[in-house]
Design a protein around this motif. Structure first.
Motif, short mmCIF file in Angstrom:
data_model
loop_
_atom_site.label_atom_id
_atom_site.label_comp_id
_atom_site.label_asym_id
_atom_site.label_seq_id
_atom_site.Cartn_x
_atom_site.Cartn_y
_atom_site.Cartn_z
N ILE A 8 1.04 -1.22 0.08
CA ILE A 8 -0.15 -0.14 -0.03
C ILE A 8 0.92 1.33 -0.03
O ILE A 8 0.59 2.15 -0.61
CB ILE A 8 -0.81 -0.01 1.16
CG1 ILE A 8 -2.00 -1.00 0.81
CG2 ILE A 8 -1.60 1.22 1.42
CD1 ILE A 8 -2.94 -1.41 2.00
N LEU A 9 2.10 1.28 0.75
CA LEU A 9 2.84 2.38 0.78
C LEU A 9 3.45 2.54 -0.66
O LEU A 9 3.65 3.67 -1.00
CB LEU A 9 4.02 2.23 1.91
CG LEU A 9 3.53 2.54 3.17
CD1 LEU A 9 4.55 2.06 4.27
CD2 LEU A 9 2.73 3.95 3.51
N LEU A 10 3.84 1.43 -1.07
CA LEU A 10 4.49 1.59 -2.56
C LEU A 10 3.39 1.85 -3.53
O LEU A 10 3.63 3.05 -4.36
CB LEU A 10 5.09 0.23 -3.06
CG LEU A 10 5.39 -0.01 -4.43
CD1 LEU A 10 6.85 1.09 -4.49
CD2 LEU A 10 5.88 -1.39 -4.76
N THR A 11 2.02 1.46 -3.46
CA THR A 11 1.13 2.23 -4.23
C THR A 11 0.88 3.58 -4.37
O THR A 11 0.93 4.44 -5.10
CB THR A 11 -0.26 1.54 -3.89
OG1 THR A 11 -0.02 0.04 -4.28
CG2 THR A 11 -1.37 1.92 -4.96
N THR A 12 0.94 4.15 -3.05
CA THR A 12 0.90 5.37 -2.57
C THR A 12 2.14 6.36 -3.20
O THR A 12 1.65 7.54 -3.84
CB THR A 12 0.78 5.68 -0.91
OG1 THR A 12 -0.19 5.14 -0.25
CG2 THR A 12 0.57 7.44 -0.79
N LEU A 13 3.04 5.90 -3.01
CA LEU A 13 4.07 6.42 -3.45
C LEU A 13 4.31 6.46 -5.19
O LEU A 13 4.81 7.58 -5.53
CB LEU A 13 5.63 5.72 -3.16
CG LEU A 13 6.01 6.09 -1.72
CD1 LEU A 13 7.07 5.09 -1.16
CD2 LEU A 13 6.28 7.45 -1.19
N LEU A 40 -1.40 4.44 8.08
CA LEU A 40 -2.06 4.29 6.87
C LEU A 40 -3.52 3.45 7.21
O LEU A 40 -3.46 2.44 8.13
CB LEU A 40 -1.51 3.25 6.08
CG LEU A 40 -1.87 2.65 4.87
CD1 LEU A 40 -1.96 3.95 3.66
CD2 LEU A 40 -1.10 1.66 4.25
N ASN A 41 -4.45 3.90 6.68
CA ASN A 41 -5.88 3.18 6.81
C ASN A 41 -6.17 2.53 5.28
O ASN A 41 -6.50 3.27 4.55
CB ASN A 41 -6.98 4.30 7.04
CG ASN A 41 -8.21 3.33 7.39
OD1 ASN A 41 -8.67 2.50 6.63
ND2 ASN A 41 -8.93 3.96 8.31
N GLU A 42 -6.10 1.25 5.35
CA GLU A 42 -6.19 0.44 4.04
C GLU A 42 -7.63 0.67 3.54
O GLU A 42 -7.72 0.59 2.37
CB GLU A 42 -6.01 -0.93 4.29
CG GLU A 42 -4.24 -1.15 4.54
CD GLU A 42 -4.20 -2.92 4.95
OE1 GLU A 42 -4.75 -3.44 4.11
OE2 GLU A 42 -3.15 -3.07 5.56
N ARG A 43 -8.71 0.61 4.48
CA ARG A 43 -9.79 0.64 3.87
C ARG A 43 -10.48 2.00 3.29
O ARG A 43 -10.90 2.21 2.19
CB ARG A 43 -10.82 0.42 5.03
CG ARG A 43 -10.93 -0.98 5.57
CD ARG A 43 -11.92 -1.44 6.59
NE ARG A 43 -11.88 -2.69 6.75
CZ ARG A 43 -11.99 -3.21 8.07
NH1 ARG A 43 -12.39 -2.70 9.11
NH2 ARG A 43 -12.01 -4.61 8.09
N THR A 44 -9.76 3.02 3.79
CA THR A 44 -10.09 4.30 3.47
C THR A 44 -9.35 4.89 2.41
O THR A 44 -9.64 5.92 1.47
CB THR A 44 -10.38 5.78 4.41
OG1 THR A 44 -8.82 5.64 5.07
CG2 THR A 44 -11.23 5.18 5.61
N GLY A 45 -8.27 4.39 2.22
CA GLY A 45 -7.20 4.85 1.37
C GLY A 45 -6.35 6.14 1.64
O GLY A 45 -5.91 6.97 0.86
N ILE A 46 -6.42 6.42 3.08
CA ILE A 46 -5.79 7.84 3.71
C ILE A 46 -4.69 7.46 4.28
O ILE A 46 -4.88 6.52 5.40
CB ILE A 46 -7.03 8.50 4.42
CG1 ILE A 46 -8.33 8.82 3.74
CG2 ILE A 46 -6.28 9.76 5.21
CD1 ILE A 46 -9.36 9.42 4.49
#
Length: 168
Positions: A8-13, A40-46
């Motif tokens: 998820i962090l990689l996707t954000t970056l 990081l909240n995986e459900r909200t994407g925030i």
């Protein structure tokens, strides 16, 4: 869980290059994020960064005490930065000076290329400046809209525009 968080962090970056729509080479620069803490909240994407947050990609810099990155499958959609002041800067093009924005809250809508600055808002570009209770800066169109206070305090929009140098 650890591998999921890394993904998820990689996707954000990977979505952050969408932020820099100014100088073409900004998009090619590495993204650096530093903060005292990240959640990081995986459900909200925030993803929420707190404590002396700084996001840098090329000429774009976002600083704040707290920064929220809102992402979807399409990448980063929105960045909300708060602080006293929160700061944003980017160079629109090679022939224009660095644009700097300050305020207690900034809401950067990535797809619209628009930053809304509220509470003690100020935008500086070169020696020109705009201040008000709320400023909306459209980076793509290079349009600044400034608004005074609606309250009885009567804060008015202030603009300082320097004369253009004469050709000799």
């Amino acid at each position: 869980m650890c591998n999921n968080l890394k993904a998820i962090l990689l996707t954000t970056l990977l979505g952050l290059p969408l932020l820099a729509q100014a100088l073409p080479e900004d998009r090619q620069q590495p993204i650096r994020i530093s903060a005292d803490r990240a959640t990081l909240n995986e459900r909200t994407g925030i993803t929420v960064y707190t404590g002396n947050v700084e996001i840098v990609q090329g000429t774009m810099v976002i600083r704040g005490a707290r920064v929220e990155l809102h992402r979807s499958d399409a990448g980063v959609q929105r960045i909300i930065s708060t602080g006293k002041p929160a700061q944003f800067q980017q160079q629109p093009s090679h022939d224009q000076p660095l644009t700097k924005a300050y305020g207690e809250r900034m809401d950067y809508r990535v797809n619209q290329q628009e930053v809304t600055i509220t509470r003690s808002a100020r935008v500086d570009q070169g020696q020109d400046s705009f201040t008000g209770e709320r400023i909306v800066y459209n980076m793509e169109k290079a349009i600044v809209n400034a608004f005074g206070s609606d309250s009885e305090s009567g804060q008015r929009v202030q603009m300082v525009i320097q004369p253009k140098p004469e050709d000799k």
